[in-house]
Write a protein that holds these residues in place. Structure first.
Motif, PDB file in Angstrom:
ATOM      1  N   ALA A  14     -12.418  16.832  -7.886  1.00 18.04           N
ATOM      2  CA  ALA A  14     -11.356  16.246  -7.073  1.00 18.04           C
ATOM      3  C   ALA A  14     -10.064  16.184  -7.886  1.00 18.04           C
ATOM      4  N   VAL A  15      -8.988  16.663  -7.285  1.00 18.94           N
ATOM      5  CA  VAL A  15      -7.667  16.589  -7.914  1.00 18.94           C
ATOM      6  C   VAL A  15      -6.921  15.436  -7.255  1.00 18.94           C
ATOM      7  N   LEU A  16      -6.559  14.445  -8.065  1.00 19.67           N
ATOM      8  CA  LEU A  16      -5.975  13.224  -7.515  1.00 19.67           C
ATOM      9  C   LEU A  16      -4.466  13.307  -7.401  1.00 19.67           C
ATOM     10  N   ASP A  17      -3.933  12.668  -6.361  1.00 15.30           N
ATOM     11  CA  ASP A  17      -2.528  12.306  -6.306  1.00 15.30           C
ATOM     12  C   ASP A  17      -2.365  11.206  -7.358  1.00 15.30           C
ATOM     13  N   LYS A  18      -1.555  11.450  -8.358  1.00 20.03           N
ATOM     14  CA  LYS A  18      -1.523  10.560  -9.521  1.00 20.03           C
ATOM     15  C   LYS A  18      -0.848   9.221  -9.242  1.00 20.03           C
ATOM     16  N   TYR A  19      -0.069   9.133  -8.181  1.00 25.31           N
ATOM     17  CA  TYR A  19       0.535   7.851  -7.837  1.00 25.31           C
ATOM     18  C   TYR A  19      -0.363   7.064  -6.892  1.00 25.31           C
ATOM     19  N   ARG A  20      -0.875   7.727  -5.876  1.00 26.27           N
ATOM     20  CA  ARG A  20      -1.705   7.033  -4.885  1.00 26.27           C
ATOM     21  C   ARG A  20      -3.164   6.934  -5.315  1.00 26.27           C
ATOM     22  N   LEU A  21      -3.531   7.696  -6.313  1.00 26.30           N
ATOM     23  CA  LEU A  21      -4.881   7.658  -6.889  1.00 26.30           C
ATOM     24  C   LEU A  21      -5.942   7.993  -5.848  1.00 26.30           C
ATOM     25  N   PRO A  23      -7.707  11.610  -3.701  1.00 24.91           N
ATOM     26  CA  PRO A  23      -7.781  13.074  -3.766  1.00 24.91           C
ATOM     27  C   PRO A  23      -6.802  13.731  -2.794  1.00 24.91           C
ATOM     28  N   PHE A  24      -6.134  14.786  -3.278  1.00 30.39           N
ATOM     29  CA  PHE A  24      -5.327  15.581  -2.359  1.00 30.39           C
ATOM     30  C   PHE A  24      -5.787  17.033  -2.347  1.00 30.39           C
ATOM     31  N   ALA A  25      -6.697  17.395  -3.258  1.00 31.08           N
ATOM     32  CA  ALA A  25      -7.249  18.749  -3.276  1.00 31.08           C
ATOM     33  C   ALA A  25      -8.597  18.703  -3.980  1.00 31.08           C
ATOM     34  N   GLN A  79       4.577  17.004  -8.001  1.00 30.97           N
ATOM     35  CA  GLN A  79       4.769  15.588  -7.692  1.00 30.97           C
ATOM     36  C   GLN A  79       3.432  14.912  -7.412  1.00 30.97           C
ATOM     37  N   ARG A  80       2.524  15.622  -6.780  1.00 32.78           N
ATOM     38  CA  ARG A  80       1.240  15.025  -6.429  1.00 32.78           C
ATOM     39  C   ARG A  80       0.248  15.106  -7.591  1.00 32.78           C
TER      40      ARG A  80
END
Length: 466
Positions: A14-21, A23-25, A79-80
């Motif tokens: 899982a690749v995380l959105d680093k701000y929202r913590l 997964p976005f991919a 950004q994500r």
């Protein structure tokens, strides 16, 4: 998915959105068999022969145009998955475009030299020259903190030199690397000359152990670099490793010019740059004014959501790293340091932090922070400041602000680092310059011209005309 890409056969990552913590991919790791097939393909392609230097340059030029055209997609992705602000993302794209273009230029002018063999005794009727020839398969292992430009700095010079490349990007930021690989393929990268594998564990170990890999291009921690170097043996490597970056502010420095540069170098990409200013050595006669002015500048930096238009400092790469950075800062404060700017973390966001009263007994004073934290350290004489810089095991880059020519030259001569930047910070890098470290910061140089030289070897050719 088109025929150029295969789904990984290993675990899901899982690749995380680093701000929202969240997964976005999701990407799949490569299996051992897939990694071996990638190496088979790269080795076979190299054996069949690389395109001409002109053709290699044309591919890289077209890739540069595609990256430029797709800039918005690259920025949104970073950004994500990297937590970059829009400004950091745009800077990364602009530099990657430049790196690709520089590599295209260098592909076309890769030359050896004439050897004056006739000047040796009894060599009449002979001539000699050297060729620079590619090594074979390059394994490029890249970090999360520069998911586009550092990848370009590995892949583009390697291909420009005529090598085949296997790219293993950070699993924190694989989507940006995928987008760059797609641009290169769309630009005409010939089959086999570029493979992207999310290899880890046995799959990665298999690649490193296979002697068909002739060159390792690595950016990451000193600890991991040592492990790769042990495996590499007599094979050649380029190691860009850890750092504790220093910048010196002398009492004659132009603070109006120096302080904004220091803020930019200390807090861009949330301080996650190997050359980010970590220890700011300030001559004691100007310490009070530097501390006051710098504290105001740092406290005013907007931080948080990287998609917010005014954000300057986004999240660090993970909540775990944010917790570590926050713990180091709190530990330093308990041990006597003064927090001039900053505050508690929120998720993966560490507020831009400025500390004073730091010494080498504190982890923030003797270990690489890799976060948005700058530490003020006073000095009395320039000799004392230089000794402080050289006392660390690292030596990647340093900066010094002074208008005294002899002091600037003394620093340039005596500081043990791969780069010394006068009236600039430790982070003053231009992509065409040689970039790399000494001591525990590694060896070898990035910068397309210099990297291409390292990714080729010299072959002497002599001709007898008698």
């Amino acid at each position: 998915m088109d025929g150029r890409w295969q789904a990984g056969e290993g675990e899901r990552i899982a690749v995380l959105d680093k701000y929202r913590l969240e997964p976005f991919a999701t990407v799949r790791a490569a299996s051992v068999e897939q990694a071996e097939r990638a190496l088979d393909s790269a080795h076979a392609a190299f054996r069949q022969g690389a395109p001409t230097p002109y053709e290699r340059g044309a591919v890289l030029e077209r890739a540069a145009r595609l990256v430029e055209e797709r800039a918005d997609d690259f920025v949104r992705t970073m950004q994500r998955e990297a937590g970059f602000t829009a400004a950091d993302g745009r800077g990364e794209v602009a530099r990657a475009v430049e790196t690709l273009r520089l590599s295209a230029e260098e592909a076309r002018r890769l030359v050896g030299e004439v050897v004056p063999i006739a000047g040796a005794p009894k060599q009449a009727g002979r001539m000699a020259f050297t060729l620079r020839v590619p090594l074979g398969v390059v394994l490029a292992i890249t970090p999360f903190n520069s998911p586009l430009n550092t990848v370009a700095h590995k892949v583009a010079p390697a291909f420009a030199a005529g090598n085949a490349v296997i790219l293993k990007p950070s699993t924190n930021t694989p989507v940006t690397a995928y987008r760059l690989a797609a641009a290169l393929v769309d630009a005409g990268m010939p089959a086999g000359f570029l493979s992207l594998v999310n290899a880890r564990g046995a799959a990665l170990q298999g690649l490193m152990d296979d002697t068909r890999v002739r060159f390792f291009a690595f950016t990451g921690s000193t600890e991991v670099g040592r492990g790769i170097q042990r495996v590499a043996g007599l094979r050649r490597t380029q190691m860009e490793l850890g750092s504790i970056a220093h910048t010196i502010v002398c009492d004659d420095a132009d603070l109006d010019r120096a302080l904004p540069k220091i803020v930019a170098a200390g807090y861009r990409k949330a301080g996650q740059v190997c050359t980010s200013v970590q220890l700011l050595l300030v001559q004691d006669t100007v310490m009070d004014v530097v501390a006051e002015r710098l504290a105001a500048l740092v406290a005013a930096l907007p931080h948080g959501d990287p998609f917010a238009p005014d954000t300057v400092v986004g999240p660090v790469i993970s909540e775990r790293e944010a917790a570590r950075i926050d713990a180091w800062v709190e530990e330093a404060v308990r041990q006597g340091a003064t927090r001039l700017a900053g505050g508690p973390r929120r998720g993966a966001v560490v507020p831009p932090t400025l500390l004073a009263g730091v010494d080498t007994s504190m982890r923030v004073g003797c270990c690489e922070i890799f976060g948005p934290v700058v530490c003020l350290v006073p000095f009395t004489t320039l000799d004392e400041a230089i000794e402080r810089v050289n006392a660390t095991p690292f030596g990647l880059a340093a900066g010094i602000f002074t208008n005294r020519l002899l002091d600037a030259l003394k620093a340039a001569e005596r500081i043990e680092a791969g780069g010394v930047h006068i009236n600039e910070t430790s982070s003053a890098r231009v992509d065409l310059m040689p970039y790399g470290g000494s001591k525990d910061s590694g060896f070898g140089r990035e910068g397309p011209r210099y990297a291409i030289h390292e990714m080729t070897e010299e072959r002497v050719v002599s001709i007898s005309t008698l």
